[in-house]
Design an enzyme around this catalytic site. Structure first.
Site, PDB file in Angstrom:
ATOM      1  N   GLY A 102       0.796  -1.215   0.000  1.00  0.00           N
ATOM      2  CA  GLY A 102       0.000   0.000   0.000  1.00  0.00           C
ATOM      3  C   GLY A 102       0.826   1.261   0.000  1.00  0.00           C
ATOM      4  O   GLY A 102       0.394   2.287   0.534  1.00  0.00           O
ATOM      5  N   HIS A 158      -6.194  11.389   1.684  1.00  0.00           N
ATOM      6  CA  HIS A 158      -6.896  10.584   2.671  1.00  0.00           C
ATOM      7  C   HIS A 158      -8.327  10.365   2.198  1.00  0.00           C
ATOM      8  O   HIS A 158      -8.792  10.965   1.222  1.00  0.00           O
ATOM      9  CB  HIS A 158      -6.867  11.241   4.045  1.00  0.00           C
ATOM     10  CG  HIS A 158      -5.590  10.979   4.799  1.00  0.00           C
ATOM     11  ND1 HIS A 158      -5.204   9.722   5.187  1.00  0.00           N
ATOM     12  CD2 HIS A 158      -4.610  11.819   5.215  1.00  0.00           C
ATOM     13  CE1 HIS A 158      -4.045   9.787   5.815  1.00  0.00           C
ATOM     14  NE2 HIS A 158      -3.652  11.050   5.851  1.00  0.00           N
ATOM     15  N   ASP A 181     -11.848   4.176   2.532  1.00  0.00           N
ATOM     16  CA  ASP A 181     -10.753   3.273   2.887  1.00  0.00           C
ATOM     17  C   ASP A 181     -11.167   1.808   2.845  1.00  0.00           C
ATOM     18  O   ASP A 181     -10.447   0.970   2.290  1.00  0.00           O
ATOM     19  CB  ASP A 181     -10.232   3.595   4.289  1.00  0.00           C
ATOM     20  CG  ASP A 181      -9.306   4.801   4.307  1.00  0.00           C
ATOM     21  OD1 ASP A 181      -8.906   5.261   3.224  1.00  0.00           O
ATOM     22  OD2 ASP A 181      -8.976   5.282   5.404  1.00  0.00           O
TER      23      ASP A 181
END
Length: 388
Positions: free
Chosen positions: A93, A136, A166
């Site tokens: 990631g 984010h 996410d």
């Protein structure tokens, strides 16, 4: 390997996870919950031997073993490539280009294991103008349009925790991609790269909203539509005790059941035509007045086990004790910690939380022994700082 550890539909699948945060670990957790043998490669600097033997508090890391490796050293790179030789999947990631600089790019890994499924988890994806930059969950939701649609009319958009981006659009999509690529490999295909970008995943999750817009059934202003809190029969209401009730009586027959059971409306409010959006403000006021007349749990006792489509809004501590979730075992206790159980469920290959979250480096010697490292070699690598 014990019978418990070998259960699950992905039993026999071997995964190498390069340690990260958020959606990548979530995807690895999903694979581990389903029975895969996942080895997490943590940083040497994070290894704390004094903590070994106790569960790490980060539940996203449950179900796997951990080794400590310095990825920037030549010996550390060799260790990871040795693991890759015996693996079915690698998950990373990092930002685009990082594993290339480490010598652990897809080309490096496929050179030693052509059948490897190489899963890449990022927010922006592996290419595009934003790909090199940090971001984010809230940023990824913003550019896909999803964040625009969440909130009250005339108020700013509301971040929906980081569940939508996410974990829903990111980690879950990566897990699906990995399993799909594994299926292809088992059918004779070569290994490949799975580029899981949160922006792509969130866009896919919003397909229905795009469809409703095309059908003329969704307005772009937030908080005025059927499923975004605009409708008074699909919203939350405060009760007499300050706690909340969730109402989702969309279909007419379910709304009729809600009306029948609650005795709606209180005098002098009127039971206006709910199909006319111009009546929604008045209906919302009337429903709000009614729901404030009893406590949340009083309403739940009356409405939850019915077709009124109503549920109490439980907090994090209350949720595991809900009678339905308790009956289904939606939450489990492992090593004294309450946590969500693996999902989905399988009739023939049951899943379970097989291991507690490991501390970084807790299984270094064990894992390296399995791939053929002699204890003397392990000692030399540890002395050189390549492993922890």
């Amino acid at each position: 390997m014990t019978a418990e550890l070998s259960a699950g539909p992905l039993a026999g699948v071997r995964v190498v996870e390069l340690a990260g945060i958020g959606p990548g670990p979530f995807a690895a957790m999903m694979l581990a919950d389903l029975g895969a043998d996942v080895v997490r490669v943590d940083r040497v600097s994070d290894v704390a031997p004094d903590a070994f033997g106790t569960p790490h508090p980060d539940l996203l890391n449950r179900g796997r073993r951990s080794i400590g490796v310095d990825l920037k050293s030549a010996d550390g790179r060799e260790v990871v490539l040795t693991l890759v030789c015996a693996a079915d999947v690698l998950i990373e990631g990092f930002r685009p280009g990082v594993t290339e600089r480490l010598g652990l790019a897809p080309t490096d890994c496929h050179a030693v294991n052509p059948a490897l499924v190489y899963g890449r988890m990022t927010g922006w994806g592996q290419h595009g103008p934003y790909a090199p930059y940090a971001g984010h969950d809230i940023d990824y939701l913003a550019v896909t349009g999803a964040l625009h649609g969440i909130g009250r009319p005339g108020a700013p958009p509301v971040p929906p925790l980081n569940l939508l981006g996410d974990f829903g659009g990111g980690g879950m999509m990566l897990a699906l991609g990995v399993v799909s690529a594994l299926y292809a490999v088992r059918g004779g295909a070569s290994g490949q790269v799975v580029d899981a970008a949160i922006v792509d995943g969130v866009a896919v999750l919003s397909t229905q909203i795009h469809a409703l817009r095309q059908l003329g059934m969704w307005q772009d202003p937030r908080g005025v539509n059927l499923l975004d809190g605009g409708a008074p029969f699909y919203d939350t209401y405060e009760c007499a005790d300050g706690r909340f009730l969730a109402v989702g009586a969309l279909e007419p027959r379910f709304y009729d059941e809600l009306v029948r059971r609650t005795g709606f409306p209180l005098p002098p409010d009127e039971a206006l035509d709910r199909t006319d959006p111009t009546n929604w403000p008045a209906l919302r006021t009337a429903w709000a007045r009614l729901f404030r007349s009893r406590s949340r749990d009083e309403w739940a006792a009356l409405l939850t086990t019915s077709d009124a489509c109503v549920a109490p809004v439980l907090d994090w501590a209350e949720a595991p004790h809900d009678p339905h979730l308790a009956t289904r075992g939606t939450f489990v206790v492992r090593d004294g910690v309450v946590q969500p159980a693996p999902a989905p469920r399988f009739s023939g290959t049951p899943t379970s939380v097989r291991r507690p979250p490991p501390w970084p480096g807790e299984h270094t010697d064990e894992v390296l022994a399995e791939v053929g490292y002699h204890p003397d070699r392990v000692a030399r690598l540890r002395a050189a700082g390549a492993i922890g």
